[in-house]
Design a protein around this motif. Sequence first.
Motif, PDB file in Angstrom:
ATOM      1  N   UNK A  28       0.843  -0.882  -0.132  1.00 50.61           N
ATOM      2  CA  UNK A  28      -0.245  -0.098   0.248  1.00 50.61           C
ATOM      3  C   UNK A  28       0.781   1.148  -0.363  1.00 50.61           C
ATOM      4  N   UNK A  29       2.009   1.291   1.202  1.00 47.22           N
ATOM      5  CA  UNK A  29       3.019   2.575   0.701  1.00 47.22           C
ATOM      6  C   UNK A  29       3.251   2.960  -0.404  1.00 47.22           C
ATOM      7  N   UNK A  30       4.078   1.067  -1.004  1.00 49.31           N
ATOM      8  CA  UNK A  30       4.532   1.463  -2.523  1.00 49.31           C
ATOM      9  C   UNK A  30       3.769   2.235  -3.128  1.00 49.31           C
ATOM     10  N   UNK A  31       2.739   1.714  -3.380  1.00 51.92           N
ATOM     11  CA  UNK A  31       2.128   2.048  -4.060  1.00 51.92           C
ATOM     12  C   UNK A  31       1.365   3.845  -4.119  1.00 51.92           C
ATOM     13  N   UNK A  32       0.973   3.914  -2.744  1.00 49.50           N
ATOM     14  CA  UNK A  32       0.665   5.532  -2.518  1.00 49.50           C
ATOM     15  C   UNK A  32       2.513   6.435  -3.109  1.00 49.50           C
ATOM     16  N   UNK A  33       3.059   6.099  -2.949  1.00 47.66           N
ATOM     17  CA  UNK A  33       4.210   6.975  -3.236  1.00 47.66           C
ATOM     18  C   UNK A  33       4.490   6.107  -4.801  1.00 47.66           C
ATOM     19  N   UNK A  40      10.366  12.961  -8.059  1.00 47.84           N
ATOM     20  CA  UNK A  40      10.896  11.689  -8.657  1.00 47.84           C
ATOM     21  C   UNK A  40      11.809  10.103  -8.036  1.00 47.84           C
ATOM     22  N   UNK A  41      12.289  10.423  -7.176  1.00 46.58           N
ATOM     23  CA  UNK A  41      13.361   9.478  -6.719  1.00 46.58           C
ATOM     24  C   UNK A  41      12.465   8.272  -5.773  1.00 46.58           C
ATOM     25  N   UNK A  42      11.332   9.271  -4.722  1.00 45.69           N
ATOM     26  CA  UNK A  42      10.695   7.703  -4.238  1.00 45.69           C
ATOM     27  C   UNK A  42       9.788   6.342  -4.841  1.00 45.69           C
ATOM     28  N   UNK A  43       9.696   7.807  -6.582  1.00 50.11           N
ATOM     29  CA  UNK A  43       8.822   7.150  -7.355  1.00 50.11           C
ATOM     30  C   UNK A  43       9.406   6.213  -7.855  1.00 50.11           C
TER      31      UNK A  43
END
Length: 451
Positions: A28-33, A40-43
């Motif tokens: 869930x956290x990864x999809x939200x990010x 951009x680095x977080x995505x």
Amino acid sequence: THARAHLPAAGAAAMDVAESPDLQAQLAAAVHALNHASHPSARLAANQWLLGLQRSPHAWALAVSLLASADHPSPSADLLFFAAQMLRRKIQSPDYSLPDNAAQLLDALLVAARRFCLAPPRLLTQICLALAALALRAEGGVDGLFARMPHLPDPALLELLTVLPEEVAQDESGDTGVDSATRCRFARELLMHAPAVLEFLLAQSEKPAAADGVPLHERNHRILRCLLSWVRAGCFSGAPASALAAHPLLTFAFNSLQAFFSFEVAIEVMTELVSQYQELPQAFLSKMPYIREVLLLPALANRSEKIIAGLTSLMCEVGQAAPGLVAEGSNEALSLSDALLRCVAFSSEDWEIAESTLQFWCSLAHCILGIDEQTSKRNATQELFLPVFSSLLDALLFRAQIIDIDEHCTGRVSSIPDGLVQFRLNLEELLVDICLLLGAPAYINKVCLFC
């Protein structure tokens, strides 16, 4: 073809891991990010983690678990969409084998389609795409899927039936996981169910407004989308010409031209039918006076470019499919010619509408010029269409000019729009044909008037 690496089935151990709150929270956290992170680095990091998850043996069970989740609140729309998309990609990828319990996966996806039949359309579409991909690849997938379809609500069934035939053409989009022989077999199996599908679509078209919670205009649009998919797959192959021309779904598509919301897809349906079935131009030609008077002339008066462009496309398809029929010069044929003349003369900011008619006019000119010069038929046909091609030349020469010159361009050379340059280049063949039909003296006189 690529070798498909074997992955273990989503058994009890995989399901236990998939249902782990920690893993689901990470997902869930990864999809939200991926969807909402500002940096951009977080995505990028989220995307890399999600790609790794998709390659893992736990992905099957995790995605199914999320789509079947009864938690309150339910997973976010982004998370559900990712789960459906991950299943679709794993099913379609040549790098993974299907789980051993493919029938259970099929049932789980059908449960998800029932559950989310009124959810945001993109989620239902992803679920249905996964089902279509699975039907193509699983043993007995088509018949197994159709056997279970009666349990689906109408909105889910419409979407599933829309995307199913699209799998036939997936090779063109770069999917190498399935060979052409398998796709051909899939297409044949699908078309065996075409009569039942057409009956379902007809029943849907006759339902009262909002009978299934979907607004009438939206349902009609979905019916036409589904019909278009099946027409492209060849659902009317072998149908007698008279039965096809009088088919109530064809009438439904034609009547949908009057509804702005469904106009474009209705045009696509009819254009596809005319291009596939040589018996249909006669039926459509008989409708030309109606198309001209009721649909085209009001659109020209209101400058509705979307309507004008769509009708132009349909009329050109009819004319190009049977130029000999148009050259006979019936009232309907002359109505078609007049309507397309008006479309050429329509002044818009670009030249796409006028340019889209050029091939039709070339086809008609070639047909007339191809009649034996010594026959009375050639003389009569040429005489009948002389005013048409004379008016066409006027319209083309007018549209080939630069009408609006920027007053502020004084002192510098103004550039010719790229669209006009291309339009002028594409006129060459047609202008030669018009010269042959009108005769050189009349042609030159007209051209000189515009110099």
